[in-house]
Enzyme design. Structure first.
Site, short mmCIF file in Angstrom:
data_model
loop_
_atom_site.label_atom_id
_atom_site.label_comp_id
_atom_site.label_asym_id
_atom_site.label_seq_id
_atom_site.Cartn_x
_atom_site.Cartn_y
_atom_site.Cartn_z
N ALA A 28 4.15 -16.68 -12.72
CA ALA A 28 3.19 -15.75 -12.10
C ALA A 28 2.71 -14.77 -13.17
O ALA A 28 3.50 -14.29 -13.97
CB ALA A 28 3.85 -15.00 -10.95
N GLY A 68 -2.36 -23.51 -11.29
CA GLY A 68 -2.32 -23.53 -12.76
C GLY A 68 -1.06 -24.13 -13.34
O GLY A 68 -0.59 -25.19 -12.92
N ASP A 97 5.13 -11.09 -3.43
CA ASP A 97 4.51 -10.39 -4.56
C ASP A 97 5.66 -9.99 -5.49
O ASP A 97 6.47 -9.13 -5.15
CB ASP A 97 3.77 -9.15 -4.04
CG ASP A 97 3.11 -8.36 -5.17
OD1 ASP A 97 3.51 -8.54 -6.34
OD2 ASP A 97 2.19 -7.58 -4.87
N ARG A 133 1.94 -15.47 -4.08
CA ARG A 133 1.49 -14.34 -3.25
C ARG A 133 0.88 -14.87 -1.96
O ARG A 133 0.89 -14.20 -0.94
CB ARG A 133 0.41 -13.54 -4.01
CG ARG A 133 0.97 -12.44 -4.84
CD ARG A 133 -0.14 -11.70 -5.52
NE ARG A 133 -1.03 -12.59 -6.26
CZ ARG A 133 -1.95 -12.18 -7.10
NH1 ARG A 133 -2.11 -10.89 -7.31
NH2 ARG A 133 -2.72 -13.03 -7.75
N ASN A 134 0.33 -16.07 -2.04
CA ASN A 134 -0.40 -16.65 -0.93
C ASN A 134 0.39 -17.83 -0.34
O ASN A 134 0.51 -18.88 -0.96
CB ASN A 134 -1.76 -17.12 -1.48
CG ASN A 134 -2.62 -17.75 -0.43
OD1 ASN A 134 -2.13 -18.27 0.58
ND2 ASN A 134 -3.92 -17.73 -0.66
N THR A 183 -6.91 -23.34 -16.85
CA THR A 183 -6.49 -22.96 -15.49
C THR A 183 -7.53 -21.97 -14.96
O THR A 183 -8.48 -21.61 -15.67
CB THR A 183 -5.12 -22.24 -15.49
OG1 THR A 183 -5.26 -20.99 -16.18
CG2 THR A 183 -4.02 -23.06 -16.13
N SER A 240 2.97 -15.55 -23.99
CA SER A 240 1.65 -15.96 -24.50
C SER A 240 1.65 -15.84 -26.01
O SER A 240 2.36 -14.98 -26.56
CB SER A 240 0.57 -15.05 -23.91
OG SER A 240 -0.65 -15.25 -24.59
N TYR A 270 -2.16 -6.60 -21.79
CA TYR A 270 -1.67 -7.95 -21.47
C TYR A 270 -0.70 -8.41 -22.57
O TYR A 270 0.40 -8.89 -22.27
CB TYR A 270 -2.85 -8.91 -21.36
CG TYR A 270 -2.49 -10.36 -21.12
CD1 TYR A 270 -2.16 -10.80 -19.84
CD2 TYR A 270 -2.47 -11.28 -22.17
CE1 TYR A 270 -1.82 -12.14 -19.62
CE2 TYR A 270 -2.13 -12.61 -21.96
CZ TYR A 270 -1.82 -13.04 -20.68
OH TYR A 270 -1.48 -14.36 -20.46
P1 NAI Z 1 -3.28 -18.76 -12.82
O1 NAI Z 1 -4.10 -17.54 -12.62
O2 NAI Z 1 -3.91 -20.08 -12.61
O3 NAI Z 1 -1.96 -18.70 -11.95
C1 NAI Z 1 -1.19 -17.54 -11.91
C2 NAI Z 1 -0.38 -17.56 -10.64
O4 NAI Z 1 0.37 -16.35 -10.56
C3 NAI Z 1 -1.24 -17.61 -9.38
O5 NAI Z 1 -0.69 -18.54 -8.49
C4 NAI Z 1 -1.14 -16.22 -8.82
O6 NAI Z 1 -1.26 -16.15 -7.42
C5 NAI Z 1 0.28 -15.85 -9.24
N1 NAI Z 1 0.51 -14.40 -9.22
C6 NAI Z 1 -0.20 -13.44 -9.85
N2 NAI Z 1 0.30 -12.23 -9.55
C7 NAI Z 1 1.36 -12.44 -8.73
C8 NAI Z 1 2.28 -11.59 -8.06
N3 NAI Z 1 2.24 -10.25 -8.19
N4 NAI Z 1 3.23 -12.14 -7.28
C9 NAI Z 1 3.31 -13.50 -7.13
N5 NAI Z 1 2.47 -14.35 -7.72
C10 NAI Z 1 1.49 -13.83 -8.50
O7 NAI Z 1 -2.71 -18.61 -14.30
P2 NAI Z 1 -2.05 -19.65 -15.31
O8 NAI Z 1 -3.03 -19.90 -16.36
O9 NAI Z 1 -1.44 -20.77 -14.59
O10 NAI Z 1 -0.92 -18.71 -15.92
C11 NAI Z 1 0.46 -18.88 -15.71
C12 NAI Z 1 1.19 -17.98 -16.70
O11 NAI Z 1 0.88 -18.40 -18.01
C13 NAI Z 1 0.76 -16.52 -16.61
O12 NAI Z 1 1.88 -15.69 -16.83
C14 NAI Z 1 -0.21 -16.37 -17.77
O13 NAI Z 1 -0.25 -15.04 -18.24
C15 NAI Z 1 0.40 -17.31 -18.78
N6 NAI Z 1 -0.51 -17.79 -19.78
C16 NAI Z 1 -1.62 -18.52 -19.44
C17 NAI Z 1 -2.48 -18.96 -20.43
C18 NAI Z 1 -3.70 -19.77 -20.13
O14 NAI Z 1 -4.46 -20.04 -21.07
N7 NAI Z 1 -3.95 -20.19 -18.91
C19 NAI Z 1 -2.23 -18.64 -21.85
C20 NAI Z 1 -1.04 -17.89 -22.08
C21 NAI Z 1 -0.23 -17.49 -21.08
#
Ligand code: NAI
Length: 238
Positions: free
Chosen positions: A85, A13, A57, A34-35, A184, A136, A149
């Site tokens: 993350a 993402g 994590d 995490r992975n 994403t 966010s 959230y």
């Molecule tokens: P995504 O779900 O594609 O990626 C999130 C990443 O965080 C993944 O690689 C996941 O493995 C990692 N992750 C989750 N929990 C974890 C942990 N405990 N330890 C280590 N890694 C962990 O999500 P995206 O969309 O890329 O989101 C990135 C950030 O942006 C997040 O904080 C999300 O809340 C925020 N965000 C995203 C929005 C969207 O529309 N996609 C909108 C607003 C905020």
């Protein structure tokens, strides 16, 4: 020497797009996920060489400590930290399980605090460093179905502004990116055609567009303690 950038949640993402962009800018990347396989796969796509992939994590203090010790030992001092993350568990508050509340707060808020704390020990050794946390728009405006959230993301705003004040004298800057809808895996369950009408620019953003804003905050030497909204104007309509 190239700058060392740590991207938590960097294998997917927004974090992955940030990792790519920073590698194009000549940074050496530590991609934390995490992975570990996913982190390795991302590292394989980056520009240049010498990047590292680590599994962690971020909600677990000991894992965070260990990971940042490895980064310090093998890669040196950190110039940039991007906290991408995060998790979402959308539901109305009455239906939200306490364990989901804990998971959201531990990952989105506590996890970010832990990684910032761990990175600061290293950043204090450098003469210039920057952190971007990812909040966010719902942390700023609220949203039904996202009470916990949005609380976790609102917490990041206070945390970011306070930390910016704590470390400014050491030339460490701390800012918050507040995205709207970005394409994403996190938003894969949402249909753009249902949400886009409320976005003045009429579409979801791309991870690359969010990454551009992260880069701007990392590279702007006179900006700290700020929230940059990247939402195609969504906030104006909320
Ligand atoms: P995504 O779900 O594609 O990626 C999130 C990443 O965080 C993944 O690689 C996941 O493995 C990692 N992750 C989750 N929990 C974890 C942990 N405990 N330890 C280590 N890694 C962990 O999500 P995206 O969309 O890329 O989101 C990135 C950030 O942006 C997040 O904080 C999300 O809340 C925020 N965000 C995203 C929005 C969207 O529309 N996609 C909108 C607003 C905020």
């Amino acid at each position: 020497m190239s700058r060392l950038a740590v991207v938590c949640g960097g294998s997917r993402g927004i974090g992955k797009a940030v990792s790519r962009l920073l590698s194009e800018r000549g940074c050496r990347l530590a991609v934390v996920s995490r992975n570990e396989d996913a982190a390795r796969a991302t590292v394989a796509t980056l520009h240049g060489s010498d990047h590292v992939a680590l599994s962690c994590d971020i909600s677990k203090e000991q894992e965070v400590q260990k990971t940042f010790e490895i980064i310090q030992r093998t890669c040196g001092n950190i110039s940039y930290l991007v906290n991408a993350a995060g998790i979402n568990r959308d539901s109305l508050l009455l239906r939200t399980k306490p364990e989901d509340m804990v998971a959201l707060l531990h990952t989105n808020l506590l996890g970010c605090m832990l990684t910032c704390r761990a990175a600061l020990r290293s950043m204090l050794q450098t003469k210039e460093a920057a952190i971007v946390n990812i909040g966010s728009v719902v942390g700023l405006k609220g949203n039904a179905g996202q009470c916990v959230y949005s609380a976790s993301k609102a917490g990041l705003e206070g945390f970011t502004r306070s930390l910016a004040k704590e470390v400014a004298s050491r030339n460490i800057r701390v800012n918050l990116l507040a995205p709207g809808f970005i394409h994403t895996d996190m938003t894969a369950g949402l249909r753009e055609k249902d949400g886009a009408h409320s976005i003045p620019l009429g579409r979801f953003g791309t991870p690359e567009e969010a990454a551009q804003a992260v880069l701007f905050l990392l590279e702007s030497p006179y900006i700290t303690g700020q929230v940059l909204v990247v939402d195609g104007g969504l906030q104006l309509a909320m």
